[in-house]
Design a protein around this motif. Sequence first.
Motif, PDB file in Angstrom:
ATOM      1  N   VAL A   8       0.864  -1.184   0.000  1.00 19.86           N
ATOM      2  CA  VAL A   8       0.000   0.000   0.000  1.00 19.86           C
ATOM      3  C   VAL A   8       0.894   1.224   0.000  1.00 19.86           C
ATOM      4  O   VAL A   8       1.889   1.296   0.723  1.00 19.86           O
ATOM      5  N   ASN A   9       0.544   2.168  -0.791  1.00 19.68           N
ATOM      6  CA  ASN A   9       1.302   3.405  -0.895  1.00 19.68           C
ATOM      7  C   ASN A   9       1.298   4.103   0.467  1.00 19.68           C
ATOM      8  O   ASN A   9       0.238   4.262   1.093  1.00 19.68           O
ATOM      9  N   PRO A  10       2.424   4.548   0.979  1.00 14.40           N
ATOM     10  CA  PRO A  10       2.479   5.230   2.279  1.00 14.40           C
ATOM     11  C   PRO A  10       1.626   6.495   2.320  1.00 14.40           C
ATOM     12  O   PRO A  10       1.123   6.872   3.381  1.00 14.40           O
ATOM     13  N   GLN A  11       1.404   7.154   1.198  1.00 15.76           N
ATOM     14  CA  GLN A  11       0.559   8.346   1.191  1.00 15.76           C
ATOM     15  C   GLN A  11      -0.896   7.994   1.515  1.00 15.76           C
ATOM     16  O   GLN A  11      -1.602   8.746   2.183  1.00 15.76           O
ATOM     17  N   ILE A  12      -1.324   6.838   1.069  1.00 11.65           N
ATOM     18  CA  ILE A  12      -2.700   6.391   1.357  1.00 11.65           C
ATOM     19  C   ILE A  12      -2.852   6.086   2.842  1.00 11.65           C
ATOM     20  O   ILE A  12      -3.837   6.491   3.476  1.00 11.65           O
ATOM     21  N   THR A  13      -1.904   5.401   3.412  1.00  9.62           N
ATOM     22  CA  THR A  13      -2.003   5.093   4.839  1.00  9.62           C
ATOM     23  C   THR A  13      -1.938   6.365   5.670  1.00  9.62           C
ATOM     24  O   THR A  13      -2.665   6.504   6.658  1.00  9.62           O
ATOM     25  N   ASP A  14      -1.119   7.323   5.269  1.00  8.30           N
ATOM     26  CA  ASP A  14      -1.069   8.605   5.981  1.00  8.30           C
ATOM     27  C   ASP A  14      -2.400   9.342   5.873  1.00  8.30           C
ATOM     28  O   ASP A  14      -2.895   9.925   6.839  1.00  8.30           O
ATOM     29  N   SER A  15      -2.993   9.313   4.706  1.00 16.33           N
ATOM     30  CA  SER A  15      -4.279   9.978   4.500  1.00 16.33           C
ATOM     31  C   SER A  15      -5.365   9.353   5.366  1.00 16.33           C
ATOM     32  O   SER A  15      -6.149  10.050   6.012  1.00 16.33           O
ATOM     33  N   LEU A  16      -5.408   8.024   5.417  1.00 13.11           N
ATOM     34  CA  LEU A  16      -6.404   7.340   6.251  1.00 13.11           C
ATOM     35  C   LEU A  16      -6.175   7.620   7.728  1.00 13.11           C
ATOM     36  O   LEU A  16      -7.128   7.815   8.488  1.00 13.11           O
ATOM     37  N   THR A  17      -4.930   7.659   8.138  1.00 17.96           N
ATOM     38  CA  THR A  17      -4.630   7.965   9.545  1.00 17.96           C
ATOM     39  C   THR A  17      -5.097   9.367   9.889  1.00 17.96           C
ATOM     40  O   THR A  17      -5.679   9.593  10.961  1.00 17.96           O
ATOM     41  N   GLN A  18      -4.888  10.325   8.997  1.00 23.94           N
ATOM     42  CA  GLN A  18      -5.321  11.695   9.254  1.00 23.94           C
ATOM     43  C   GLN A  18      -6.839  11.801   9.307  1.00 23.94           C
ATOM     44  O   GLN A  18      -7.395  12.495  10.161  1.00 23.94           O
ATOM     45  N   VAL A  19      -7.528  11.089   8.421  1.00 25.61           N
ATOM     46  CA  VAL A  19      -8.991  11.117   8.427  1.00 25.61           C
ATOM     47  C   VAL A  19      -9.517  10.503   9.716  1.00 25.61           C
ATOM     48  O   VAL A  19     -10.435  11.044  10.351  1.00 25.61           O
ATOM     49  N   ASN A  20      -8.963   9.377  10.139  1.00 27.01           N
ATOM     50  CA  ASN A  20      -9.399   8.739  11.374  1.00 27.01           C
ATOM     51  C   ASN A  20      -9.146   9.646  12.574  1.00 27.01           C
ATOM     52  O   ASN A  20      -9.979   9.756  13.477  1.00 27.01           O
ATOM     53  N   THR A  21      -7.994  10.302  12.589  1.00 27.74           N
ATOM     54  CA  THR A  21      -7.682  11.229  13.685  1.00 27.74           C
ATOM     55  C   THR A  21      -8.654  12.388  13.690  1.00 27.74           C
ATOM     56  O   THR A  21      -9.114  12.828  14.747  1.00 27.74           O
ATOM     57  N   LYS A  22      -8.998  12.890  12.503  1.00 28.69           N
ATOM     58  CA  LYS A  22      -9.947  13.997  12.401  1.00 28.69           C
ATOM     59  C   LYS A  22     -11.315  13.583  12.941  1.00 28.69           C
ATOM     60  O   LYS A  22     -11.949  14.324  13.700  1.00 28.69           O
ATOM     61  N   VAL A  23     -11.787  12.411  12.564  1.00 32.47           N
ATOM     62  CA  VAL A  23     -13.101  11.936  13.017  1.00 32.47           C
ATOM     63  C   VAL A  23     -13.111  11.755  14.534  1.00 32.47           C
ATOM     64  O   VAL A  23     -14.046  12.176  15.218  1.00 32.47           O
ATOM     65  N   VAL A  24     -12.057  11.127  15.059  1.00 29.37           N
ATOM     66  CA  VAL A  24     -11.985  10.908  16.511  1.00 29.37           C
ATOM     67  C   VAL A  24     -11.890  12.247  17.242  1.00 29.37           C
ATOM     68  O   VAL A  24     -12.472  12.439  18.306  1.00 29.37           O
ATOM     69  N   GLY A  25     -11.184  13.211  16.654  1.00 32.60           N
ATOM     70  CA  GLY A  25     -11.054  14.523  17.286  1.00 32.60           C
ATOM     71  C   GLY A  25     -12.339  15.323  17.266  1.00 32.60           C
ATOM     72  O   GLY A  25     -12.588  16.125  18.162  1.00 32.60           O
ATOM     73  N   GLU A  26     -13.166  15.138  16.238  1.00 34.74           N
ATOM     74  CA  GLU A  26     -14.413  15.902  16.124  1.00 34.74           C
ATOM     75  C   GLU A  26     -15.558  15.304  16.930  1.00 34.74           C
ATOM     76  O   GLU A  26     -16.558  15.968  17.168  1.00 34.74           O
ATOM     77  N   THR A  27     -15.433  14.071  17.340  1.00 31.44           N
ATOM     78  CA  THR A  27     -16.540  13.386  18.012  1.00 31.44           C
ATOM     79  C   THR A  27     -17.018  14.106  19.272  1.00 31.44           C
ATOM     80  O   THR A  27     -18.228  14.293  19.443  1.00 31.44           O
ATOM     81  N   PRO A  28     -16.149  14.541  20.184  1.00 33.49           N
ATOM     82  CA  PRO A  28     -16.652  15.251  21.363  1.00 33.49           C
ATOM     83  C   PRO A  28     -17.386  16.546  21.011  1.00 33.49           C
ATOM     84  O   PRO A  28     -18.415  16.868  21.625  1.00 33.49           O
ATOM     85  N   ALA A  29     -16.889  17.278  20.021  1.00 32.54           N
ATOM     86  CA  ALA A  29     -17.554  18.514  19.634  1.00 32.54           C
ATOM     87  C   ALA A  29     -18.938  18.229  19.049  1.00 32.54           C
ATOM     88  O   ALA A  29     -19.902  18.952  19.336  1.00 32.54           O
ATOM     89  N   MET A  30     -19.045  17.190  18.239  1.00 38.88           N
ATOM     90  CA  MET A  30     -20.347  16.834  17.674  1.00 38.88           C
ATOM     91  C   MET A  30     -21.315  16.394  18.770  1.00 38.88           C
ATOM     92  O   MET A  30     -22.491  16.765  18.755  1.00 38.88           O
ATOM     93  N   ALA A  31     -20.820  15.618  19.717  1.00 32.55           N
ATOM     94  CA  ALA A  31     -21.677  15.168  20.812  1.00 32.55           C
ATOM     95  C   ALA A  31     -22.158  16.357  21.642  1.00 32.55           C
ATOM     96  O   ALA A  31     -23.336  16.432  22.018  1.00 32.55           O
ATOM     97  N   MET A  32     -21.270  17.299  21.912  1.00 30.96           N
ATOM     98  CA  MET A  32     -21.656  18.469  22.692  1.00 30.96           C
ATOM     99  C   MET A  32     -22.649  19.331  21.921  1.00 30.96           C
ATOM    100  O   MET A  32     -23.603  19.861  22.494  1.00 30.96           O
ATOM    101  N   GLY A  33     -22.433  19.464  20.612  1.00 31.38           N
ATOM    102  CA  GLY A  33     -23.379  20.218  19.797  1.00 31.38           C
ATOM    103  C   GLY A  33     -24.760  19.584  19.796  1.00 31.38           C
ATOM    104  O   GLY A  33     -25.773  20.282  19.912  1.00 31.38           O
ATOM    105  N   ASN A  34     -24.813  18.267  19.686  1.00 31.87           N
ATOM    106  CA  ASN A  34     -26.099  17.566  19.730  1.00 31.87           C
ATOM    107  C   ASN A  34     -26.769  17.733  21.084  1.00 31.87           C
ATOM    108  O   ASN A  34     -27.984  17.917  21.169  1.00 31.87           O
ATOM    109  N   LEU A  35     -25.984  17.680  22.153  1.00 33.33           N
ATOM    110  CA  LEU A  35     -26.539  17.864  23.497  1.00 33.33           C
ATOM    111  C   LEU A  35     -27.117  19.266  23.654  1.00 33.33           C
ATOM    112  O   LEU A  35     -28.227  19.436  24.169  1.00 33.33           O
ATOM    113  N   LEU A  36     -26.379  20.272  23.201  1.00 36.29           N
ATOM    114  CA  LEU A  36     -26.858  21.646  23.324  1.00 36.29           C
ATOM    115  C   LEU A  36     -28.109  21.884  22.478  1.00 36.29           C
ATOM    116  O   LEU A  36     -29.031  22.592  22.905  1.00 36.29           O
TER     117      LEU A  36
END
Length: 90
Positions: A8-36
């Motif tokens: 697998v091309n290392p650029q693809i694995t880096d891209s997937l890692t960044q997307v996963n990190t972004k999703v995990v990082g946004e989850t608390p903000a989305m949960a708080m927004g839904n709660l509010l």
Amino acid sequence: MADAATTVNPQITDSLTQVNTKVVGETPAMAMGNLLMSTSHALSNSAHNAVATQQQGQITMHAATVQGINSLMGVGSAVIGRVSGSVIEK
């Protein structure tokens, strides 16, 4: 050496890692927004219900006041009618 079909091309694995990190990082903000959002919706419904209840209470109070005044006016007419009748009979 790795097979070309399984590499697998290392650029693809880096891209997937960044997307996963972004999703995990946004989850608390989305949960708080839904709660509010749900909390503000519940509070606005509560305020609307309070206003509707106050309006219904005012309507009931006005109806009771009108009935009380009608009763007082009816008693006055009945008393005047009896007094006039007794004066006419004498």
